[in-house]
Design a protein around this motif. Structure first.
Motif, PDB file in Angstrom:
ATOM      1  N   ASP A 245       0.873  -1.170   0.000  1.00 35.78           N
ATOM      2  CA  ASP A 245       0.000   0.000   0.000  1.00 35.78           C
ATOM      3  C   ASP A 245       0.913   1.223   0.000  1.00 35.78           C
ATOM      4  O   ASP A 245       1.636   1.468   0.966  1.00 35.78           O
ATOM      5  CB  ASP A 245      -0.855  -0.098   1.283  1.00 35.78           C
ATOM      6  CG  ASP A 245      -1.931   0.953   1.424  1.00 35.78           C
ATOM      7  OD1 ASP A 245      -1.654   2.141   1.200  1.00 35.78           O
ATOM      8  OD2 ASP A 245      -3.058   0.577   1.823  1.00 35.78           O
TER       9      ASP A 245
ATOM     10  N   GLN B 228      -0.472   7.072  -2.193  1.00 37.42           N
ATOM     11  CA  GLN B 228      -1.917   7.174  -1.948  1.00 37.42           C
ATOM     12  C   GLN B 228      -2.338   8.633  -1.786  1.00 37.42           C
ATOM     13  O   GLN B 228      -2.624   9.070  -0.676  1.00 37.42           O
ATOM     14  CB  GLN B 228      -2.276   6.417  -0.654  1.00 37.42           C
ATOM     15  CG  GLN B 228      -1.538   5.123  -0.402  1.00 37.42           C
ATOM     16  CD  GLN B 228      -0.335   5.276   0.551  1.00 37.42           C
ATOM     17  OE1 GLN B 228       0.321   6.297   0.587  1.00 37.42           O
ATOM     18  NE2 GLN B 228      -0.044   4.248   1.316  1.00 37.42           N
TER      19      GLN B 228
ATOM     20  N   ASN C  54      -4.793  12.072  -2.347  1.00 39.01           N
ATOM     21  CA  ASN C  54      -6.210  12.243  -2.051  1.00 39.01           C
ATOM     22  C   ASN C  54      -6.918  12.986  -3.176  1.00 39.01           C
ATOM     23  O   ASN C  54      -6.399  13.960  -3.710  1.00 39.01           O
ATOM     24  CB  ASN C  54      -6.369  12.979  -0.729  1.00 39.01           C
ATOM     25  CG  ASN C  54      -5.709  12.206   0.409  1.00 39.01           C
ATOM     26  OD1 ASN C  54      -5.883  10.990   0.517  1.00 39.01           O
ATOM     27  ND2 ASN C  54      -4.925  12.886   1.222  1.00 39.01           N
TER      28      ASN C  54
ATOM     29  N   HIS D 208       3.449  13.117   0.012  1.00 44.53           N
ATOM     30  CA  HIS D 208       3.157  12.008  -0.895  1.00 44.53           C
ATOM     31  C   HIS D 208       4.390  11.545  -1.647  1.00 44.53           C
ATOM     32  O   HIS D 208       4.385  10.488  -2.265  1.00 44.53           O
ATOM     33  CB  HIS D 208       2.048  12.404  -1.881  1.00 44.53           C
ATOM     34  CG  HIS D 208       0.754  12.708  -1.194  1.00 44.53           C
ATOM     35  ND1 HIS D 208       0.136  13.938  -1.270  1.00 44.53           N
ATOM     36  CD2 HIS D 208      -0.015  11.959  -0.387  1.00 44.53           C
ATOM     37  CE1 HIS D 208      -0.962  13.919  -0.546  1.00 44.53           C
ATOM     38  NE2 HIS D 208      -1.080  12.733   0.007  1.00 44.53           N
TER      39      HIS D 208
ATOM     40  N   HIS E 147      -4.036   3.262  -2.207  1.00 42.37           N
ATOM     41  CA  HIS E 147      -5.210   3.472  -1.361  1.00 42.37           C
ATOM     42  C   HIS E 147      -5.530   4.968  -1.341  1.00 42.37           C
ATOM     43  O   HIS E 147      -5.325   5.653  -0.339  1.00 42.37           O
ATOM     44  CB  HIS E 147      -4.847   2.963   0.041  1.00 42.37           C
ATOM     45  CG  HIS E 147      -6.002   2.716   0.960  1.00 42.37           C
ATOM     46  ND1 HIS E 147      -6.668   1.520   1.016  1.00 42.37           N
ATOM     47  CD2 HIS E 147      -6.580   3.511   1.881  1.00 42.37           C
ATOM     48  CE1 HIS E 147      -7.606   1.576   1.943  1.00 42.37           C
ATOM     49  NE2 HIS E 147      -7.583   2.785   2.487  1.00 42.37           N
TER      50      HIS E 147
ATOM     51  N   GLY F 237      -7.376   8.560  -1.229  1.00 35.74           N
ATOM     52  CA  GLY F 237      -8.479   9.094  -0.437  1.00 35.74           C
ATOM     53  C   GLY F 237      -9.574   9.561  -1.381  1.00 35.74           C
ATOM     54  O   GLY F 237      -9.537  10.683  -1.889  1.00 35.74           O
TER      55      GLY F 237
ATOM     56  N   TYR G  92     -11.932   6.028   8.655  1.00 31.76           N
ATOM     57  CA  TYR G  92     -10.723   5.541   7.999  1.00 31.76           C
ATOM     58  C   TYR G  92     -10.405   4.104   8.453  1.00 31.76           C
ATOM     59  O   TYR G  92     -10.000   3.261   7.662  1.00 31.76           O
ATOM     60  CB  TYR G  92      -9.631   6.519   8.440  1.00 31.76           C
ATOM     61  CG  TYR G  92      -8.295   6.455   7.775  1.00 31.76           C
ATOM     62  CD1 TYR G  92      -8.172   6.404   6.386  1.00 31.76           C
ATOM     63  CD2 TYR G  92      -7.129   6.489   8.554  1.00 31.76           C
ATOM     64  CE1 TYR G  92      -6.906   6.400   5.804  1.00 31.76           C
ATOM     65  CE2 TYR G  92      -5.879   6.488   7.974  1.00 31.76           C
ATOM     66  CZ  TYR G  92      -5.763   6.433   6.598  1.00 31.76           C
ATOM     67  OH  TYR G  92      -4.528   6.433   6.040  1.00 31.76           O
TER      68      TYR G  92
ATOM     69  N   ASP H 276      -9.701   0.525   6.377  1.00 32.29           N
ATOM     70  CA  ASP H 276      -8.452  -0.227   6.470  1.00 32.29           C
ATOM     71  C   ASP H 276      -8.683  -1.661   6.947  1.00 32.29           C
ATOM     72  O   ASP H 276      -8.014  -2.580   6.493  1.00 32.29           O
ATOM     73  CB  ASP H 276      -7.452   0.501   7.388  1.00 32.29           C
ATOM     74  CG  ASP H 276      -6.513   1.387   6.571  1.00 32.29           C
ATOM     75  OD1 ASP H 276      -6.160   0.986   5.437  1.00 32.29           O
ATOM     76  OD2 ASP H 276      -6.151   2.467   7.043  1.00 32.29           O
TER      77      ASP H 276
ATOM     78  N   TYR I  97       2.577  -1.345   4.409  1.00 33.13           N
ATOM     79  CA  TYR I  97       1.947  -0.020   4.344  1.00 33.13           C
ATOM     80  C   TYR I  97       3.027   1.033   4.401  1.00 33.13           C
ATOM     81  O   TYR I  97       3.645   1.221   5.452  1.00 33.13           O
ATOM     82  CB  TYR I  97       0.985   0.174   5.526  1.00 33.13           C
ATOM     83  CG  TYR I  97      -0.202  -0.760   5.488  1.00 33.13           C
ATOM     84  CD1 TYR I  97      -0.091  -2.070   5.939  1.00 33.13           C
ATOM     85  CD2 TYR I  97      -1.427  -0.332   4.982  1.00 33.13           C
ATOM     86  CE1 TYR I  97      -1.174  -2.934   5.894  1.00 33.13           C
ATOM     87  CE2 TYR I  97      -2.518  -1.194   4.932  1.00 33.13           C
ATOM     88  CZ  TYR I  97      -2.390  -2.491   5.389  1.00 33.13           C
ATOM     89  OH  TYR I  97      -3.455  -3.338   5.335  1.00 33.13           O
TER      90      TYR I  97
ATOM     91  N   VAL J 134       3.519   4.424   4.763  1.00 33.66           N
ATOM     92  CA  VAL J 134       2.733   5.586   5.208  1.00 33.66           C
ATOM     93  C   VAL J 134       3.536   6.325   6.277  1.00 33.66           C
ATOM     94  O   VAL J 134       4.262   5.698   7.049  1.00 33.66           O
ATOM     95  CB  VAL J 134       1.371   5.125   5.802  1.00 33.66           C
ATOM     96  CG1 VAL J 134       0.520   6.324   6.202  1.00 33.66           C
ATOM     97  CG2 VAL J 134       0.605   4.236   4.830  1.00 33.66           C
TER      98      VAL J 134
ATOM     99  N   GLN K  23       1.096   8.075  11.345  1.00 30.72           N
ATOM    100  CA  GLN K  23      -0.030   7.140  11.369  1.00 30.72           C
ATOM    101  C   GLN K  23       0.320   5.820  12.071  1.00 30.72           C
ATOM    102  O   GLN K  23      -0.405   4.834  11.956  1.00 30.72           O
ATOM    103  CB  GLN K  23      -0.543   6.892   9.948  1.00 30.72           C
ATOM    104  CG  GLN K  23      -1.108   8.167   9.324  1.00 30.72           C
ATOM    105  CD  GLN K  23      -1.902   7.919   8.038  1.00 30.72           C
ATOM    106  OE1 GLN K  23      -2.539   6.893   7.857  1.00 30.72           O
ATOM    107  NE2 GLN K  23      -1.862   8.895   7.141  1.00 30.72           N
TER     108      GLN K  23
ATOM    109  N   PHE L 117      -2.099   2.332  12.593  1.00 32.10           N
ATOM    110  CA  PHE L 117      -1.825   0.987  12.078  1.00 32.10           C
ATOM    111  C   PHE L 117      -1.646  -0.030  13.202  1.00 32.10           C
ATOM    112  O   PHE L 117      -2.070  -1.168  13.077  1.00 32.10           O
ATOM    113  CB  PHE L 117      -0.629   1.000  11.120  1.00 32.10           C
ATOM    114  CG  PHE L 117      -1.004   1.564   9.775  1.00 32.10           C
ATOM    115  CD1 PHE L 117      -1.870   0.859   8.937  1.00 32.10           C
ATOM    116  CD2 PHE L 117      -0.561   2.809   9.364  1.00 32.10           C
ATOM    117  CE1 PHE L 117      -2.257   1.385   7.710  1.00 32.10           C
ATOM    118  CE2 PHE L 117      -0.945   3.336   8.138  1.00 32.10           C
ATOM    119  CZ  PHE L 117      -1.794   2.620   7.306  1.00 32.10           C
TER     120      PHE L 117
HETATM  121  N1  ARG Z   1      -4.448   8.891   1.737  1.00 31.18           N
HETATM  122  C1  ARG Z   1      -3.783   8.812   2.990  1.00 31.18           C
HETATM  123  C2  ARG Z   1      -3.049  10.132   3.265  1.00 31.18           C
HETATM  124  O1  ARG Z   1      -2.823  10.918   2.358  1.00 31.18           O
HETATM  125  C3  ARG Z   1      -2.808   7.682   3.071  1.00 31.18           C
HETATM  126  C4  ARG Z   1      -3.425   6.310   2.952  1.00 31.18           C
HETATM  127  C5  ARG Z   1      -2.563   5.288   3.583  1.00 31.18           C
HETATM  128  N2  ARG Z   1      -3.016   3.946   3.402  1.00 31.18           N
HETATM  129  C6  ARG Z   1      -3.901   3.349   4.143  1.00 31.18           C
HETATM  130  N3  ARG Z   1      -4.235   2.112   3.851  1.00 31.18           N
HETATM  131  N4  ARG Z   1      -4.442   3.916   5.196  1.00 31.18           N
HETATM  132  O2  ARG Z   1      -2.665  10.370   4.396  1.00 31.18           O
END
Ligand code: ARG
Length: 581
Positions: free
Chosen positions: A114, A117, A119, A128, A154, A156, A319, A323, A341, A343, A347, A351
């Motif tokens: 993942d 991602q 938005n 990003h 993934h 947004g 959210y 997930d 992931y 990310v 976060q 997770f």
């Molecule tokens: N779109 C989210 C962001 O910009 C990140 C997504 C991360 N992936 C996930 N499976 N939660 O913060």
């Protein structure tokens, strides 16, 4: 193709046979390798370590094809020098293989990763960047090792924020109409500016017009209920955003395939069931109307437990619900045995709670590894998160453009004979490479200072340095004329040749380490060490002017294998290696 036994694996085996136990082997300044293992064994057998080491030395056939010399050092270490012939022969075996002797995993698994991602209806910002660059490198490295990799972007693309946007578009249906001749990057920019304009306009109405606000809230309900007209409008936002994302990824030289873009909306149909399963099994409980999962070790500042909220009291899904549904999809339907992931580290708690919940619910079993690969923040020179002068988050495209511009300046200074077009082409490869390399050469969890001057510098640990080492190398091979790269194991090696040779042999092991710990910076630092060893070799060992034809062939062979290793390694990091710079 057969994989190649590295020198360290061969020596490991040899020492293990002589010792009757597995030694720990590492590279050493004193000799090529140092083995320790004697100490532990001596302790277990109540023997004198130095005496035991001396016995092992006796048992090791030094002066043979593989080992040139063994010496006892310190309280029981073995310093081992490899023979020159073994180095050249091992490298020749690597050179004979397309994969440079890197093995394919015997039992590859399935990894769902993942990453990248962004938005919908929002700018892509520097945050990003890292997910995309790190994720892309991991995909390439894992695939190269034979793993089945399923990419998941993934994005947004779902949530209450769309109510306002959709409602505005319903009331102003031409706001997303396209200009006549938009293409490529321009199309991306045009899409983003339409989305920005629409966002601002709808926000203004939303904040000032109560009735619009009510209609927008109603729209959210329609969206969640799957009302066709509402969904069609929503789709227009997604499509518009994808034009923009693709233009940025193009610039970033990262391939994003449409079928891999499965955003939050992709799990919409599963949310109700996910909540039901959690509630029925007692993993989640109602608390003030919301569906929550509690953890003994997750508490707020006030000491009160902070739950993972799966469904809000008003019935909206968060959210976390998405997930958790994605985990069900990725394990049960995609049959992943590893979930990654990529990310940012903020976060981490999310997770941790999501994985723990999935374990309690039985969706994550011991057969599946779920891993958050967190990364730090990009900082400005002031040590604070990277912002524009006016304090806004930096647009990713602006950053990329600036890097390409700086690279053009550096290239123009260095190679005055290039045409403007050539400069522009190379500036993309150098500028984007510089950004990716700076990112990938930093260990993941760390924040790093975004300093373009340093990133495009020709000296130091930069992609430009590596690209120049590659291009210089290629130019020698071009100038070699009829002389071909041929390995000559019968020739003794100069110190710089040995150092380069030993490093070339470490490529496969480096990659194995990277895919085990998911740390691309280990590959970056390997490549930097390789380019540095090559630079030293180049300074100390004349190639085209070597004293004998055999020596020239052998040095060309070292050049060629270095070029191939650099190119392959850089490609796995997603960085281009121009043939000329
Ligand atoms: N779109 C989210 C962001 O910009 C990140 C997504 C991360 N992936 C996930 N499976 N939660 O913060």
């Amino acid at each position: 193709m057969a994989s190649v036994n590295s020198l360290s694996a061969s020596i490991q085996q040899r020492v293990a046979d002589a010792l009757g136990a597995d030694p720990l082997l590492r590279r050493s300044d004193r000799a090529d390798f140092q083995a320790n293992g004697v100490l532990g064994l001596a302790k277990r057998n109540k023997a004198n370590p130095r005496e035991l080491a001396a016995q092992v030395v006796e048992a090791l056939p030094a002066g043979d094809e593989l080992i040139a010399a063994v010496e006892v050092s310190g309280p029981g270490f073995l310093n081992i020098t490899v023979s020159d012939a073994a180095i050249t022969r091992t490298l020749a075996a690597r050179a004979a293989d397309d994969r440079l002797g890197v093995p394919v995993k015997p039992e590859p698994g399935t990894t769902v990763i993942d990453y990248a991602q962004p938005n919908v209806a929002k700018e892509m910002h520097v945050g990003h960047l890292r997910s995309s660059v790190i994720g892309d490198a991991l995909v390439k490295i894992l695939e190269f090792e034979g793993e089945t990799v399923i990419r998941r972007h993934h994005i947004g693309d779902w949530g209450t924020q769309f109510g306002m946007l959709i409602q505005y578009l319903v009331e102003h249906p031409h706001e997303l109409d396209h200009g006549a001749s938009e293409a490529g990057e321009e199309a991306g920019e045009a899409s983003m500016s339409r989305l920005n304009r629409l966002y601002k306009a709808s926000r203004t109405v939303f904040d000032s017009d109560e009735e619009f606000k009510t209609r927008s809230r109603k729209r959210v309900v329609d969206l969640q209920a799957g009302d066709p007209e509402t969904l069609a409008m929503w789709q227009r936002f997604v499509d518009e955003s994808k034009i923009y994302f693709n233009s940025v990824y193009d610039k970033l030289d990262i391939e994003i395939r449409d079928e891999d873009v499965v955003g939050e909306s992709g799990y919409n149909d599963m949310l109700v069931e996910t909540c039901k399963l959690l509630e029925e099994s007692g993993v989640a409980v109602r608390s003030n109307g919301a569906l929550c999962v509690f953890f003994d070790d997750v508490k707020g500042k006030d000491g009160e437990p902070v739950p993972l909220i799966v469904q809000k009291a008003d019935g909206g899904f968060g959210y976390a619900a998405t997930d958790l549904s994605a985990i069900r999809d990725r394990t049960a339907d995609l049959h992943a045995d590893t979930l990654l992931y990529v990310v940012d580290s903020r976060q981490a708690l999310h997770f941790k709670m999501v994985f723990e919940t999935a374990k309690r619910a039985g969706w994550l079993t011991d057969e599946v590894t779920a891993l958050h690969i967190p990364f730090g923040t990009l900082l400005g020179k002031d040590g604070k998160p990277y912002k524009t002068r006016s304090g806004e988050t930096f647009r990713l495209v602006d950053l990329l453009d600036e890097a390409v511009e700086r690279a053009a300046t550096v290239i123009r200074e260095k190679s005055s004979e290039l045409t403007d077009e050539e400069v522009a082409d190379r500036a993309k490869e150098v500028g984007i490479g510089a950004i990716k390399y700076a990112d990938l050469s930093t260990s993941l969890g760390r924040d790093y200072v975004f300093d373009l001057d340093r990133m495009v510098s020709l000296n130091g640990d930069t992609s430009v340095y590596l690209q120049y080492a590659y291009a210089r190398n290629r130019s020698i091979l071009r100038k070699a004329g009829d002389a071909k790269p041929v390995a000559h194991p019968e020739l003794p090696l100069a110190p710089a040749e040995r150092a380069l040779g030993l490093l070339l042999d470490e490529f496969a092991e480096t990659l194995a380490g990277v895919s085990e710990t998911y740390e691309p910076h280990k590959l970056a630092s390997y490549l930097y060490a390789l380019a540095s060893a090559y630079t030293t070799f180049f300074d100390q060992c004349p190639v085209l002017k070597a004293e004998t034809p055999e020596l020239r062939e052998n040095r060309l062979f070292l050049c060629d294998l270095t070029a191939r290793t650099l190119r392959q390694g850089m490609a796995l990091l997603g960085i281009r290696t121009p043939e000329r710079l």
